[in-house]
Design a protein around this motif. Structure first.
Motif, PDB file in Angstrom:
ATOM      1  N   LEU A   1     -12.218  25.437  10.826  1.00  0.00           N
ATOM      2  CA  LEU A   1     -12.106  24.225  11.643  1.00  0.00           C
ATOM      3  C   LEU A   1     -11.284  23.160  10.926  1.00  0.00           C
ATOM      4  O   LEU A   1     -10.424  22.510  11.523  1.00  0.00           O
ATOM      5  N   VAL A   2     -11.559  22.992   9.637  1.00  0.00           N
ATOM      6  CA  VAL A   2     -10.813  22.011   8.841  1.00  0.00           C
ATOM      7  C   VAL A   2      -9.327  22.345   8.857  1.00  0.00           C
ATOM      8  O   VAL A   2      -8.481  21.475   9.080  1.00  0.00           O
ATOM      9  N   LEU A   3      -9.009  23.616   8.642  1.00  0.00           N
ATOM     10  CA  LEU A   3      -7.606  24.039   8.619  1.00  0.00           C
ATOM     11  C   LEU A   3      -6.943  23.805   9.972  1.00  0.00           C
ATOM     12  O   LEU A   3      -5.804  23.337  10.045  1.00  0.00           O
ATOM     13  N   ARG A   4      -7.658  24.123  11.049  1.00  0.00           N
ATOM     14  CA  ARG A   4      -7.104  23.905  12.389  1.00  0.00           C
ATOM     15  C   ARG A   4      -6.829  22.422  12.617  1.00  0.00           C
ATOM     16  O   ARG A   4      -5.778  22.038  13.139  1.00  0.00           O
ATOM     17  N   ASN A   5      -7.774  21.579  12.180  1.00  0.00           N
ATOM     18  CA  ASN A   5      -7.587  20.134  12.319  1.00  0.00           C
ATOM     19  C   ASN A   5      -6.402  19.646  11.493  1.00  0.00           C
ATOM     20  O   ASN A   5      -5.637  18.781  11.932  1.00  0.00           O
ATOM     21  N   GLN A   6      -6.246  20.188  10.287  1.00  0.00           N
ATOM     22  CA  GLN A   6      -5.118  19.800   9.438  1.00  0.00           C
ATOM     23  C   GLN A   6      -3.791  20.187  10.093  1.00  0.00           C
ATOM     24  O   GLN A   6      -2.827  19.416  10.047  1.00  0.00           O
ATOM     25  N   ARG A   7      -3.746  21.374  10.702  1.00  0.00           N
ATOM     26  CA  ARG A   7      -2.520  21.788  11.402  1.00  0.00           C
ATOM     27  C   ARG A   7      -2.211  20.838  12.551  1.00  0.00           C
ATOM     28  O   ARG A   7      -1.052  20.458  12.755  1.00  0.00           O
ATOM     29  N   LYS A   8      -3.249  20.446  13.304  1.00  0.00           N
ATOM     30  CA  LYS A   8      -3.045  19.492  14.412  1.00  0.00           C
ATOM     31  C   LYS A   8      -2.528  18.159  13.880  1.00  0.00           C
ATOM     32  O   LYS A   8      -1.626  17.545  14.465  1.00  0.00           O
ATOM     33  N   MET A   9      -3.119  17.705  12.771  1.00  0.00           N
ATOM     34  CA  MET A   9      -2.694  16.430  12.181  1.00  0.00           C
ATOM     35  C   MET A   9      -1.239  16.496  11.744  1.00  0.00           C
ATOM     36  O   MET A   9      -0.470  15.550  11.962  1.00  0.00           O
ATOM     37  N   LEU A  10      -0.847  17.605  11.134  1.00  0.00           N
ATOM     38  CA  LEU A  10       0.542  17.758  10.699  1.00  0.00           C
ATOM     39  C   LEU A  10       1.487  17.749  11.897  1.00  0.00           C
ATOM     40  O   LEU A  10       2.552  17.122  11.856  1.00  0.00           O
ATOM     41  N   ALA A  11       1.088  18.431  12.965  1.00  0.00           N
ATOM     42  CA  ALA A  11       1.922  18.449  14.168  1.00  0.00           C
ATOM     43  C   ALA A  11       2.052  17.038  14.726  1.00  0.00           C
ATOM     44  O   ALA A  11       3.142  16.614  15.139  1.00  0.00           O
ATOM     45  N   ASN A  12       0.945  16.297  14.718  1.00  0.00           N
ATOM     46  CA  ASN A  12       0.982  14.917  15.218  1.00  0.00           C
ATOM     47  C   ASN A  12       1.859  14.032  14.334  1.00  0.00           C
ATOM     48  O   ASN A  12       2.628  13.206  14.835  1.00  0.00           O
ATOM     49  N   GLN A  13       1.764  14.196  13.028  1.00  0.00           N
ATOM     50  CA  GLN A  13       2.592  13.410  12.116  1.00  0.00           C
ATOM     51  C   GLN A  13       4.073  13.704  12.348  1.00  0.00           C
ATOM     52  O   GLN A  13       4.903  12.799  12.311  1.00  0.00           O
ATOM     53  N   SER A  14       4.373  14.957  12.604  1.00  0.00           N
ATOM     54  CA  SER A  14       5.760  15.342  12.868  1.00  0.00           C
ATOM     55  C   SER A  14       6.262  14.650  14.143  1.00  0.00           C
ATOM     56  O   SER A  14       7.388  14.139  14.182  1.00  0.00           O
ATOM     57  N   LYS A  15       5.416  14.620  15.182  1.00  0.00           N
ATOM     58  CA  LYS A  15       5.792  13.939  16.434  1.00  0.00           C
ATOM     59  C   LYS A  15       5.998  12.446  16.196  1.00  0.00           C
ATOM     60  O   LYS A  15       6.950  11.847  16.696  1.00  0.00           O
ATOM     61  N   ILE A  16       5.083  11.859  15.417  1.00  0.00           N
ATOM     62  CA  ILE A  16       5.187  10.422  15.117  1.00  0.00           C
ATOM     63  C   ILE A  16       6.495  10.131  14.395  1.00  0.00           C
ATOM     64  O   ILE A  16       7.216   9.173  14.728  1.00  0.00           O
ATOM     65  N   LEU A  17       6.828  10.964  13.404  1.00  0.00           N
ATOM     66  CA  LEU A  17       8.074  10.763  12.656  1.00  0.00           C
ATOM     67  C   LEU A  17       9.294  10.865  13.560  1.00  0.00           C
ATOM     68  O   LEU A  17      10.209  10.041  13.472  1.00  0.00           O
ATOM     69  N   SER A  18       9.316  11.857  14.438  1.00  0.00           N
ATOM     70  CA  SER A  18      10.489  11.984  15.309  1.00  0.00           C
ATOM     71  C   SER A  18      10.551  10.816  16.284  1.00  0.00           C
ATOM     72  O   SER A  18      11.648  10.329  16.608  1.00  0.00           O
ATOM     73  N   ASN A  19       9.400  10.312  16.737  1.00  0.00           N
ATOM     74  CA  ASN A  19       9.392   9.127  17.600  1.00  0.00           C
ATOM     75  C   ASN A  19       9.933   7.908  16.847  1.00  0.00           C
ATOM     76  O   ASN A  19      10.723   7.129  17.394  1.00  0.00           O
ATOM     77  N   GLN A  20       9.515   7.747  15.604  1.00  0.00           N
ATOM     78  CA  GLN A  20       9.992   6.615  14.810  1.00  0.00           C
ATOM     79  C   GLN A  20      11.500   6.704  14.600  1.00  0.00           C
ATOM     80  O   GLN A  20      12.204   5.700  14.664  1.00  0.00           O
ATOM     81  N   LYS A  21      11.994   7.917  14.333  1.00  0.00           N
ATOM     82  CA  LYS A  21      13.443   8.093  14.158  1.00  0.00           C
ATOM     83  C   LYS A  21      14.186   7.702  15.437  1.00  0.00           C
ATOM     84  O   LYS A  21      15.227   7.039  15.390  1.00  0.00           O
ATOM     85  N   ARG A  22      13.641   8.133  16.583  1.00  0.00           N
ATOM     86  CA  ARG A  22      14.283   7.810  17.849  1.00  0.00           C
ATOM     87  C   ARG A  22      14.315   6.296  18.086  1.00  0.00           C
ATOM     88  O   ARG A  22      15.314   5.719  18.478  1.00  0.00           O
ATOM     89  N   ILE A  23      13.196   5.629  17.787  1.00  0.00           N
ATOM     90  CA  ILE A  23      13.097   4.182  17.964  1.00  0.00           C
ATOM     91  C   ILE A  23      14.108   3.484  17.052  1.00  0.00           C
ATOM     92  O   ILE A  23      14.816   2.559  17.479  1.00  0.00           O
ATOM     93  N   LEU A  24      14.170   3.929  15.790  1.00  0.00           N
ATOM     94  CA  LEU A  24      15.117   3.324  14.843  1.00  0.00           C
ATOM     95  C   LEU A  24      16.556   3.536  15.307  1.00  0.00           C
ATOM     96  O   LEU A  24      17.391   2.636  15.173  1.00  0.00           O
ATOM     97  N   ALA A  25      16.844   4.693  15.855  1.00  0.00           N
ATOM     98  CA  ALA A  25      18.206   4.975  16.309  1.00  0.00           C
ATOM     99  C   ALA A  25      18.580   4.081  17.490  1.00  0.00           C
ATOM    100  O   ALA A  25      19.729   3.691  17.633  1.00  0.00           O
ATOM    101  N   LYS A  26      17.591   3.750  18.335  1.00  0.00           N
ATOM    102  CA  LYS A  26      17.855   2.906  19.503  1.00  0.00           C
ATOM    103  C   LYS A  26      17.976   1.439  19.167  1.00  0.00           C
ATOM    104  O   LYS A  26      18.605   0.671  19.888  1.00  0.00           O
ATOM    105  N   SER A  27      17.321   1.007  18.085  1.00  0.00           N
ATOM    106  CA  SER A  27      17.263  -0.430  17.776  1.00  0.00           C
ATOM    107  C   SER A  27      18.638  -0.930  17.359  1.00  0.00           C
ATOM    108  O   SER A  27      19.375  -0.230  16.665  1.00  0.00           O
TER     109      SER A  27
END
Length: 68
Positions: A40-66
């Motif tokens: 369960l811990v490992l599955r949660n860690q994988r989900k967290m990593l996937a979410n962090q990756s999405k957050i990073l790509s969103n931040q990059k997109r926002i920075l590119a638009k600004s």
């Protein structure tokens, strides 16, 4: 040692071995439960990593638009 004494001695040893086996089985059950928790811990860690990756790509997109 008479035959009866030998039988009793063997039965005592068998009972002691059964107790040890019961401990082993109990330990195995505990290990399995811990492995399930770890999975369960490992599955949660994988989900967290996937979410962090999405957050990073969103931040990059926002920075590119600004405007710079």
């Amino acid at each position: 040692m008479t035959g009866i004494q030998r039988v009793l001695s063997n039965q005592t040893r068998i009972l002691a071995n059964q107790r040890k086996l019961n401990q082993v089985v109990g330990n195995q059950k505990r290990i399995l439960a811990n492995q399930a928790k770890l999975n369960l811990v490992l599955r949660n860690q994988r989900k967290m990593l996937a979410n962090q990756s999405k957050i990073l790509s969103n931040q990059k997109r926002i920075l590119a638009k600004s405007p710079r």
